[in-house]
Design a protein around this motif. Structure first.
Motif, PDB file in Angstrom:
ATOM      1  N   ARG A 255      -7.341  11.192  -4.546  1.00 51.91           N
ATOM      2  CA  ARG A 255      -6.267  10.282  -4.919  1.00 51.91           C
ATOM      3  C   ARG A 255      -6.860   8.918  -5.221  1.00 51.91           C
ATOM      4  O   ARG A 255      -8.070   8.729  -5.131  1.00 51.91           O
TER       5      ARG A 255
ATOM      6  N   ARG B 129      -8.193   5.442  -6.844  1.00 56.99           N
ATOM      7  CA  ARG B 129      -8.906   4.894  -7.999  1.00 56.99           C
ATOM      8  C   ARG B 129      -9.631   5.981  -8.793  1.00 56.99           C
ATOM      9  O   ARG B 129      -9.578   6.024 -10.009  1.00 56.99           O
TER      10      ARG B 129
ATOM     11  N   ARG C 239      -8.901  13.344   4.707  1.00 55.77           N
ATOM     12  CA  ARG C 239      -8.935  13.854   3.330  1.00 55.77           C
ATOM     13  C   ARG C 239      -8.493  12.783   2.326  1.00 55.77           C
ATOM     14  O   ARG C 239      -7.658  13.021   1.472  1.00 55.77           O
TER      15      ARG C 239
ATOM     16  N   ILE D 273      -4.826  18.733  -5.282  1.00 58.10           N
ATOM     17  CA  ILE D 273      -4.143  19.684  -4.395  1.00 58.10           C
ATOM     18  C   ILE D 273      -5.070  20.136  -3.264  1.00 58.10           C
ATOM     19  O   ILE D 273      -4.689  20.126  -2.103  1.00 58.10           O
ATOM     20  N   PHE D 274      -6.288  20.503  -3.629  1.00 57.07           N
ATOM     21  CA  PHE D 274      -7.138  21.167  -2.624  1.00 57.07           C
ATOM     22  C   PHE D 274      -8.130  20.233  -1.926  1.00 57.07           C
ATOM     23  O   PHE D 274      -8.524  20.504  -0.803  1.00 57.07           O
ATOM     24  N   ALA D 275      -8.545  19.156  -2.610  1.00 60.68           N
ATOM     25  CA  ALA D 275      -9.548  18.282  -1.971  1.00 60.68           C
ATOM     26  C   ALA D 275      -8.966  16.935  -1.570  1.00 60.68           C
ATOM     27  O   ALA D 275      -9.682  16.086  -1.067  1.00 60.68           O
ATOM     28  N   GLY D 276      -7.674  16.763  -1.801  1.00 57.53           N
ATOM     29  CA  GLY D 276      -7.031  15.515  -1.382  1.00 57.53           C
ATOM     30  C   GLY D 276      -7.473  14.291  -2.167  1.00 57.53           C
ATOM     31  O   GLY D 276      -7.386  13.178  -1.672  1.00 57.53           O
TER      32      GLY D 276
ATOM     33  N   GLU E 185       0.858   3.550  -3.283  1.00 62.35           N
ATOM     34  CA  GLU E 185       1.324   4.927  -3.048  1.00 62.35           C
ATOM     35  C   GLU E 185       2.270   5.378  -4.155  1.00 62.35           C
ATOM     36  O   GLU E 185       2.166   6.487  -4.671  1.00 62.35           O
TER      37      GLU E 185
ATOM     38  N   VAL F  68       0.847  -1.193   0.000  1.00 58.36           N
ATOM     39  CA  VAL F  68       0.000   0.000   0.000  1.00 58.36           C
ATOM     40  C   VAL F  68       0.885   1.246   0.000  1.00 58.36           C
ATOM     41  O   VAL F  68       0.669   2.171  -0.773  1.00 58.36           O
TER      42      VAL F  68
END
Lengths: 441, 273
Positions: free
Chosen positions: B237, B239, A265, B232-235, B172, A171
């Motif tokens: 990432r 899928r 977030r 950048i602003f809402a995170g 990651e 991960v």
């Protein structure tokens, strides 16, 4: 007395069944005391991967019936579908394999021996483990030690904790810069903390219901202890969570983990549950950003690596067979002639043989009084040498510590190879006797 | 001459693709080295061919065939740079077959010289086209990495510890690589749009019209702009971002293909904005 093992493990039962039989220590003791009415002995071994009852009983069928009824009442009728049973020498082989980590989910992992030892000590403390099971466990522990030192099975990073770290690397691209939270400061928690720290985790938080234990572990592994009340604040900051608490109900549910999602977030969270019963509700894994693994998932993961250790497991299997054969032989001898009688028999035979040799070497130059003095001296030496061990062995009795001492005596004086004639032992002492005789001349 | 060199390069890439696929299964370091050498060698031959070709074409690839060829070159150049930088040869198992697929039309089609309106013969044109192709190549790699992310995430979520689980890089790493590629691609696409807009405003005879290419390009830019901002602003990432990258790449690909007259690939007339 027959040895029986009845139980279920990761090989036969799903986690959902195993966790119903994962009892607290006090409940384990209650059950064991119900099962171990003299002369029956009972040992309850419970780890996250197995629940097994070892019995030494004169009436195996009756003892088995009682154990099965107990397991059914605790785990429900479904538990009975997953039971296995070993008897006699097979039960011994199984115990030796379990203690030697040859039956573990992660082959060669180090924790299992400690867990069986703890179970043994609890059983002894409760008076449920006495003679036969004490001897069997002592032999299993010494076999496990041989397996660890004479094979490479434990050298690879094969513990559950190590497997958890390997999974985390799928991960995260390494644990550098990551925040790791260890929930539960028991043995498993400690191993996990050490592995995670070793893998480069930057921030390591340890939390436990008893803060003092978390603090002690934090000092040992270089982490930070936090009160259990801060659990969800810590969860919001964590990248990796490893839990191994004794909580009977899940600590983390989809709702309470989902609640920290906004604060994170979308940051992914890798959760490993090493506890049985589970600390993490399986529904937590449905959250998009959570990757949750339980002990069965880890077993699936490490199963692939099992082939690499098959050779070492084979060597270890040979060791187990040797140790079991040795134990069976010892037991047969023990049950035949008591160690004390055999020791005395052997010593007296040696004493007599040496006196005879000395007398014949001295020839006819001795009068009756001198002959009698020499014979008395031989007997006195034997008696004085045996006095202390005899009184000690008698003082400790036939079980527990007495067993251990008797076994050691049998080993030291070579009483395990069967009764040797006195003259078979004599040649080794002949040169000394002859020298003494020559010197006397 | 240049066709022979590109053909040789294509063979090298093809063998490299097989070698990288073998690496995916066997994980032998020597296979990764062979793959790297083959891609490097292929790029050298391909580079010489493109340099020779572009030298006589005012620094711009002409026609669909050359477009594909230049795209494959940039795609593999980006891959090689990533491989050298991050040492994750397994990416090659996904990108080299993709590059070969892109290059084959480049070899089969015969690009012709397209007449350019005199107004767009500007010094900025090679920059516009190169950046457009570079952006497209970056998005192609990002989309490939996105596919890898989705495959890996499925393995991790379903707890399937098979070949892909053990071979693919961590989630990651794939997500970070996707982010970097999308950012670089987005910068290239923005400059391409800006130069394109400049051509339109400075060349009255071209005129702005909302054709398929313009729409696809602007929508793709919008998608990537939203993606970069959401990251950048809402995170954002994972899928969701991987899927959006693939969607954005498809739009850019439509824009790329609309730059050419697909009905007459042999003529390969190039339509500028």
């Amino acid at each position: 007395m027959e040895l029986i093992c009845i139980g279920l493990s990761h090989r036969t039962a799903p986690l959902a069944v195993r966790e119903r039989l994962a009892l607290s220590e006090s409940r384990q003791l209650e059950v064991v005391q119900r099962l171990a009415h003299a002369p029956v002995e009972a040992l309850w071994v419970s780890t996250c991967n197995r629940v097994e009852v070892y019995l030494s009983a004169p009436d195996a069928a009756l003892a088995r019936q009682r154990v099965v009824a107990e397991l059914q009442s605790l785990g429900g009728p479904e538990a009975l579908d997953h039971l296995y049973e070993h008897r006699g020498e097979n039960a011994l082989v199984h115990l030796f394999r379990v203690a030697g980590s040859l039956d573990s989910m992660v082959l060669g992992e180090a924790q299992i021996l400690g867990q069986v030892k703890d179970a043994f000590e609890r059983g002894q403390g409760a008076g449920a483990v006495r003679g036969e099971l004490t001897r069997a466990c002592a032999a299993a522990f010494s076999c496990a030690k041989r397996v660890r030192t004479e094979t490479a099975i434990g050298r690879a990073s094969t513990s559950m904790a190590a497997a958890a770290v390997q999974l985390a690397s799928k991960v995260f691209d390494g644990l550098g810069g990551k925040t790791v939270l260890v929930v539960g400061a028991g043995e498993m928690g400690e191993l996990a903390a050490r592995h995670l720290k070793g893998a480069g985790a930057t921030k390591l938080f340890i939390t436990n219901r008893t803060l003092a234990r978390a603090e002690a572990l934090a000092v040992e592994v270089g982490g930070t202890a936090r009160p259990f009340e801060e659990l969800f604040a810590l969860l919001a900051a964590a990248d990796v969570v490893v839990c191994s608490t004794a909580s009977p109900v899940p600590i983390f549910t989809k709702e309470n983990v989902g609640a920290v999602g906004r604060a994170r977030r979308g940051r992914p969270l890798f959760m490993v549950d090493l506890a049985v019963p589970r600390d993490i509700d399986p529904a937590v894994g449905q959250l998009d950003w959570v990757h949750a693994y339980d002990v069965d998932d880890i077993q699936k993961f490490v199963a692939d690596n099992a082939a690499a250790r098959a050779e070492e497991a084979q060597k270890a299997g040979v060791l187990v067979a040797q140790e079991v054969a040795r134990f069976v032989k010892e037991r047969a001898l023990r049950e035949g002639t008591p160690v004390l009688a055999r020791l005395r028999q052997r010593a007296e035979a040696i004493g007599r043989a040496e006196v005879e040799r000395t007398l014949s070497a001295l020839g006819d130059g001795l009068n009756d009084k001198q002959r009698k003095s020499i014979e008395a001296m031989g007997r006195a030496i034997v008696n004085k040498l045996l006095h202390e061990p005899t009184s000690r062995l008698r003082a400790v009795g036939p079980e527990g510590e007495g067993n251990r001492l008797a076994g050691a005596a049998a080993e030291l004086f070579g009483l395990l190879e069967g009764e040797e004639p006195a003259d078979a032992a004599a040649p080794a002492s002949l040169p000394t006797a002859q020298a003494a005789a020559t010197g006397a001349k | 001459m240049s066709h022979t060199l590109v053909s040789l390069a294509c063979h090298a890439y093809g063998i490299a693709a097989v070698v990288y696929l073998a690496y995916l299964v066997r994980q032998k370091e020597v296979l990764a080295t062979i793959g790297r050498v083959l891609v490097g060698g292929g790029l050298a031959l391909h580079g010489v061919a493109l340099f020779e070709l572009l030298g006589v074409q005012e620094g711009r690839p002409v026609g669909l065939a050359q477009g594909f060829s230049a795209l494959a070159f940039l795609l593999l150049a980006i891959f090689l740079a990533l491989d050298v930088r991050y040492k994750r040869p397994v990416i090659g198992a996904f990108l080299t077959p993709l590059a070969v697929t892109v290059l084959i039309p480049g070899l089969l089609l015969h690009g012709g010289q397209s007449p350019l309106p005199p107004g767009v013969r500007q010094p900025l044109l090679p920059l516009h086209i190169t950046l457009a192709l570079l952006g497209l190549a970056a998005f192609a790699v990002a989309a490939g990495v996105g596919v890898m992310y989705i495959l890996m995430e499925r393995q991790v979520k379903a707890k399937r510890f098979g070949l892909l689980f053990s071979r693919l890089p961590s989630l990651e790493f794939l997500d970070t690589l996707n982010r970097r590629l999308v950012v670089w691609g987005f910068i290239a696409l923005s400059v391409t749009l800006a130069t394109g807009a400049f051509f339109v405003t400075s060349t009255p005879e071209l005129g702005w019209h909302w054709d398929g290419k313009s729409i696809a390009t602007v929508v793709a830019w919008g998608v990537f702009a939203a993606l970069v901002n959401a990251r950048i602003f809402a995170g954002w990432r994972g899928r969701r971002v991987a899927l959006l990258t693939m969607a954005g790449f498809c739009l850019v690909l439509v824009s790329f293909l609309s730059s050419y007259d697909l009905a007459a690939p042999t003529a390969a007339a190039m339509r500028l904005p």
